[in-house]
Design a protein around this motif. Structure first.
Motif, PDB file in Angstrom:
ATOM      1  N   THR A 175       0.822  -1.209   0.000  1.00  0.00           N
ATOM      2  CA  THR A 175       0.000   0.000   0.000  1.00  0.00           C
ATOM      3  C   THR A 175       0.859   1.263   0.000  1.00  0.00           C
ATOM      4  OG1 THR A 175      -0.192   0.040   2.415  1.00  0.00           O
ATOM      5  CG2 THR A 175      -1.877  -1.185   1.193  1.00  0.00           C
ATOM      6  N   ALA A 176       2.146   1.119  -0.256  1.00  0.00           N
ATOM      7  CA  ALA A 176       3.094   2.238  -0.406  1.00  0.00           C
ATOM      8  C   ALA A 176       3.260   3.061   0.864  1.00  0.00           C
ATOM      9  CB  ALA A 176       2.686   3.139  -1.573  1.00  0.00           C
ATOM     10  N   SER A 177       3.159   2.430   2.026  1.00  0.00           N
ATOM     11  CA  SER A 177       3.288   3.167   3.273  1.00  0.00           C
ATOM     12  C   SER A 177       3.651   2.246   4.433  1.00  0.00           C
ATOM     13  CB  SER A 177       1.974   3.886   3.593  1.00  0.00           C
ATOM     14  OG  SER A 177       1.923   4.316   4.941  1.00  0.00           O
ATOM     15  N   PHE A 178       4.361   2.817   5.417  1.00  0.00           N
ATOM     16  CA  PHE A 178       4.720   2.102   6.645  1.00  0.00           C
ATOM     17  C   PHE A 178       3.503   1.706   7.462  1.00  0.00           C
ATOM     18  CE2 PHE A 178       3.832   6.228   8.364  1.00  0.00           C
ATOM     19  CZ  PHE A 178       3.435   6.000   9.673  1.00  0.00           C
ATOM     20  N   LYS A 179       2.356   2.312   7.203  1.00  0.00           N
ATOM     21  CA  LYS A 179       1.167   2.108   8.027  1.00  0.00           C
ATOM     22  C   LYS A 179       0.721   0.649   8.080  1.00  0.00           C
ATOM     23  CE  LYS A 179      -0.172   6.319   9.372  1.00  0.00           C
ATOM     24  NZ  LYS A 179      -0.498   6.684  10.766  1.00  0.00           N
ATOM     25  N   VAL A 191     -14.171  -3.751  11.761  1.00  0.00           N
ATOM     26  CA  VAL A 191     -13.375  -2.652  12.297  1.00  0.00           C
ATOM     27  C   VAL A 191     -13.730  -1.353  11.589  1.00  0.00           C
ATOM     28  CG1 VAL A 191     -11.466  -4.182  12.916  1.00  0.00           C
ATOM     29  CG2 VAL A 191     -11.459  -3.044  10.675  1.00  0.00           C
ATOM     30  N   VAL A 192     -13.402  -0.251  12.256  1.00  0.00           N
ATOM     31  CA  VAL A 192     -13.542   1.070  11.659  1.00  0.00           C
ATOM     32  C   VAL A 192     -12.250   1.828  11.915  1.00  0.00           C
ATOM     33  CG1 VAL A 192     -14.596   2.120  13.708  1.00  0.00           C
ATOM     34  CG2 VAL A 192     -14.967   3.154  11.455  1.00  0.00           C
ATOM     35  N   ALA A 193     -11.840   2.618  10.928  1.00  0.00           N
ATOM     36  CA  ALA A 193     -10.624   3.408  11.060  1.00  0.00           C
ATOM     37  C   ALA A 193     -10.851   4.789  10.471  1.00  0.00           C
ATOM     38  CB  ALA A 193      -9.447   2.720  10.355  1.00  0.00           C
ATOM     39  N   MET A 194     -10.051   5.731  10.905  1.00  0.00           N
ATOM     40  CA  MET A 194     -10.068   7.092  10.379  1.00  0.00           C
ATOM     41  C   MET A 194      -8.696   7.394   9.806  1.00  0.00           C
ATOM     42  SD  MET A 194      -8.461  10.078  11.380  1.00  0.00           S
ATOM     43  CE  MET A 194      -8.210   9.885  13.131  1.00  0.00           C
ATOM     44  N   SER A 195      -8.672   8.016   8.627  1.00  0.00           N
ATOM     45  CA  SER A 195      -7.378   8.281   8.025  1.00  0.00           C
ATOM     46  C   SER A 195      -7.524   9.223   6.840  1.00  0.00           C
ATOM     47  CB  SER A 195      -6.745   6.966   7.544  1.00  0.00           C
ATOM     48  OG  SER A 195      -5.601   7.208   6.757  1.00  0.00           O
ATOM     49  N   ALA A 196      -6.449   9.990   6.581  1.00  0.00           N
ATOM     50  CA  ALA A 196      -6.397  10.804   5.369  1.00  0.00           C
ATOM     51  C   ALA A 196      -5.898   9.990   4.187  1.00  0.00           C
ATOM     52  CB  ALA A 196      -5.476  12.006   5.590  1.00  0.00           C
ATOM     53  N   GLY A 197      -5.593   8.708   4.416  1.00  0.00           N
ATOM     54  CA  GLY A 197      -5.215   7.894   3.263  1.00  0.00           C
ATOM     55  C   GLY A 197      -4.396   6.656   3.530  1.00  0.00           C
ATOM     56  N   ASN A 198      -3.203   6.807   4.109  1.00  0.00           N
ATOM     57  CA  ASN A 198      -2.306   5.662   4.201  1.00  0.00           C
ATOM     58  C   ASN A 198      -2.754   4.627   5.227  1.00  0.00           C
ATOM     59  OD1 ASN A 198      -0.652   6.618   2.177  1.00  0.00           O
ATOM     60  ND2 ASN A 198       0.758   7.635   3.575  1.00  0.00           N
ATOM     61  N   THR A 213      -9.797  14.343   0.899  1.00  0.00           N
ATOM     62  CA  THR A 213      -8.685  13.399   0.766  1.00  0.00           C
ATOM     63  C   THR A 213      -8.363  13.210  -0.717  1.00  0.00           C
ATOM     64  OG1 THR A 213      -9.320  12.217   2.774  1.00  0.00           O
ATOM     65  CG2 THR A 213      -7.934  11.032   1.204  1.00  0.00           C
ATOM     66  N   PRO A 214      -7.069  13.214  -1.110  1.00  0.00           N
ATOM     67  CA  PRO A 214      -6.724  13.007  -2.518  1.00  0.00           C
ATOM     68  C   PRO A 214      -7.412  11.770  -3.100  1.00  0.00           C
ATOM     69  CG  PRO A 214      -4.775  13.632  -1.290  1.00  0.00           C
ATOM     70  CD  PRO A 214      -5.876  13.451  -0.280  1.00  0.00           C
ATOM     71  N   LEU A 215      -7.959  11.935  -4.289  1.00  0.00           N
ATOM     72  CA  LEU A 215      -8.749  10.872  -4.913  1.00  0.00           C
ATOM     73  C   LEU A 215      -7.950   9.583  -5.054  1.00  0.00           C
ATOM     74  CD1 LEU A 215     -11.434  10.085  -6.248  1.00  0.00           C
ATOM     75  CD2 LEU A 215     -10.524  10.952  -8.414  1.00  0.00           C
ATOM     76  N   VAL A 216      -6.650   9.694  -5.307  1.00  0.00           N
ATOM     77  CA  VAL A 216      -5.833   8.503  -5.489  1.00  0.00           C
ATOM     78  C   VAL A 216      -5.876   7.617  -4.242  1.00  0.00           C
ATOM     79  CG1 VAL A 216      -3.710   9.664  -4.718  1.00  0.00           C
ATOM     80  CG2 VAL A 216      -3.539   7.662  -6.181  1.00  0.00           C
ATOM     81  N   LYS A 217      -5.985   8.233  -3.066  1.00  0.00           N
ATOM     82  CA  LYS A 217      -6.019   7.461  -1.820  1.00  0.00           C
ATOM     83  C   LYS A 217      -7.404   6.858  -1.578  1.00  0.00           C
ATOM     84  CE  LYS A 217      -2.253   9.979   0.380  1.00  0.00           C
ATOM     85  NZ  LYS A 217      -1.749  10.633   1.590  1.00  0.00           N
ATOM     86  N   VAL A 218      -8.449   7.587  -1.949  1.00  0.00           N
ATOM     87  CA  VAL A 218      -9.808   7.067  -1.805  1.00  0.00           C
ATOM     88  C   VAL A 218     -10.000   5.844  -2.703  1.00  0.00           C
ATOM     89  CG1 VAL A 218     -12.257   7.573  -2.121  1.00  0.00           C
ATOM     90  CG2 VAL A 218     -10.731   9.330  -1.203  1.00  0.00           C
TER      91      VAL A 218
END
Length: 408
Positions: A50-54, A74-81, A105-110
């Motif tokens: 997913t291109a991130s350390f997250k 589960v539910v999570a909140m995030s700006a993307g990663n 949030t940038p469309l690429v992440k959505v």
């Protein structure tokens, strides 16, 4: 002092992660070393699925859930990663995931989050708004909350980044780490202090969102504005992370937006790797304070590579302007046949490649028999741009450079 996360917790998290996430490389970056004066080593967390350390913290948290919790979802909140990480590993583990993201949030992440099978809810203008909505959904639907940073298991998972870096490059003198809510730097600090008690650990925030800096300095600087580093645009640092950062982190610094842009551009042009704004924070600090790190072994984390391609294109063009490899000239001339041809021919002879021409006649600041011509050209470097300007003036042309910092 007993902290919320211990080195043993990080070691246990690494066992969970083994074989499930990529052990990304930490490699020397000689070009960045030449630019900054430090001996730079880069860990490429943008190589994760997913291109991130997250992915690290998300997986450790998800793996800890009971069968009943997994069945609930589960539910999570995030700006993307974090969103993509939870969605991806929840799908792998057969867990239903709902992700709440800010509206802008940038469309690429959505799109990437939805592609992993998660239900995406766009809500609010900020991460804080999205967090409140995620909390409401968690209570209403009985879902397990997977916090992006203020969770002991998430923090332990992120600590594996520093453990791997110091195993690969034991001689690192400093770690420069992006800071938003503080999950990454908290975990890395726990792991790094256990392995190298004397290592310097520096957190990097954008000046627009100094949440952790505020917490440590008991200040109340505003956290607002459009930032390239939206991944660390957090208004409130975590409670667990504040405690760990206060105890183990050497310093938290603030870096301005143009320096973040330069860092993203250098990762792309010099390292041939894509870093989002937050992912370039460590390099931004190195560019901002080179004397502090000169001659030292410095570890940087490209924490993520999820950046809108349009933003990348804009950054590259802006950096070319800052380096004066793209410059604009404004000509005041007589409005008669052949003038434009004379100018374009001369520019071509000087090796300046014309990118854009704007011919203006109907302005009150232009003579009734004259015209104003704005020509944007590509040059080799700043010296070449200066040479082109000198020759144009020597040829008797009424020409001025258009300064990108003041042009209207």
């Amino acid at each position: 002092m007993t902290l919320p996360v211990s080195p043993a917790d990080v070691a246990a998290a690494r066992e969970v992660l083994a074989g499930a996430v990529l052990r990304t490389p930490t490699l020397p970056a000689p070009r960045l070393s030449a630019i900054t004066g430090a001996h730079v080593f880069v860990k490429y967390e943008n190589l994760q699925v997913t291109a991130s350390f997250k992915e690290r913290g998300a997986l450790v948290k998800l793996a800890s859930l009971s069968p009943e919790e997994r069945a609930s979802g589960v539910v999570a909140m995030s700006a993307g990663n974090h969103a993509q990480a939870v969605a991806y590993h929840a799908a792998r583990l057969g867990i239903r995931a709902t992700i709440v993201m800010p509206k802008h949030t940038p469309l690429v992440k959505v799109i990437a989050t939805e592609a992993h099978g998660a239900r995406v809810v766009l809500h609010g203008e900020s991460v804080g708004d999205a967090s409140e909505e995620a909390d409401r959904i968690a209570h209403e639907e009985g879902l397990v909350w997977v916090h992006p940073y203020d969770d002991a298991r998430v923090i332990a998972g992120q600590g594996s980044v520093a453990a791997e870096m110091l195993e690969d490059i034991p001689g690192l003198d400093a770690l420069l780490v992006p800071v938003g809510g503080g999950g990454l730097i908290s975990g890395m600090a726990v792991a790094a202090r256990a392995m190298r008690p004397d290592i310097e650990i520096v957190g990097v925030e954008t000046t627009l969102y100094p949440s952790m800096w505020n917490a440590l300095h008991q200040q109340n600087r505003p956290c607002e504005g459009a930032t390239l580093a939206e991944g660390i645009a957090v208004k409130q640092a975590g409670a667990l992370t504040r405690e760990i950062v206060s105890a183990l982190v050497s310093d938290v610094v603030l870096v301005d937006e143009p320096t973040f842009e330069r860092a993203v551009n250098l990762f792309l042009t010099q390292q041939k790797t894509l870093a989002e704004g937050a992912g370039a924070a460590g390099l931004a600090e190195l560019l901002a304070q080179p004397d502090r790190y000169r001659g030292r072994n410095v570890g940087l984390v490209v924490s993520g590579g999820n950046i809108d391609p349009r933003i990348v294109a804009s950054i590259m063009m802006r950096e070319l302007e800052r380096e004066e490899r793209i410059v604009s000239f404004r000509f005041s001339m007589m409005d008669r046949p052949g003038e434009l041809g004379i100018i374009s021919t001369l520019l071509g002879q000087l090796g300046a490649n014309i990118l854009e021409v704007e011919h203006k006649r109907h302005f009150l600041d232009v003579h009734a028999k004259g015209a104003r011509l704005d020509v944007t050209v590509e040059t080799r470097d700043r010296a070449h741009a200066d040479e082109v300007h000198r020759v144009l003036l020597a040829e008797g042309m009424n020409v001025a450079r258009v300064d990108w910092r003041t042009a209207g």
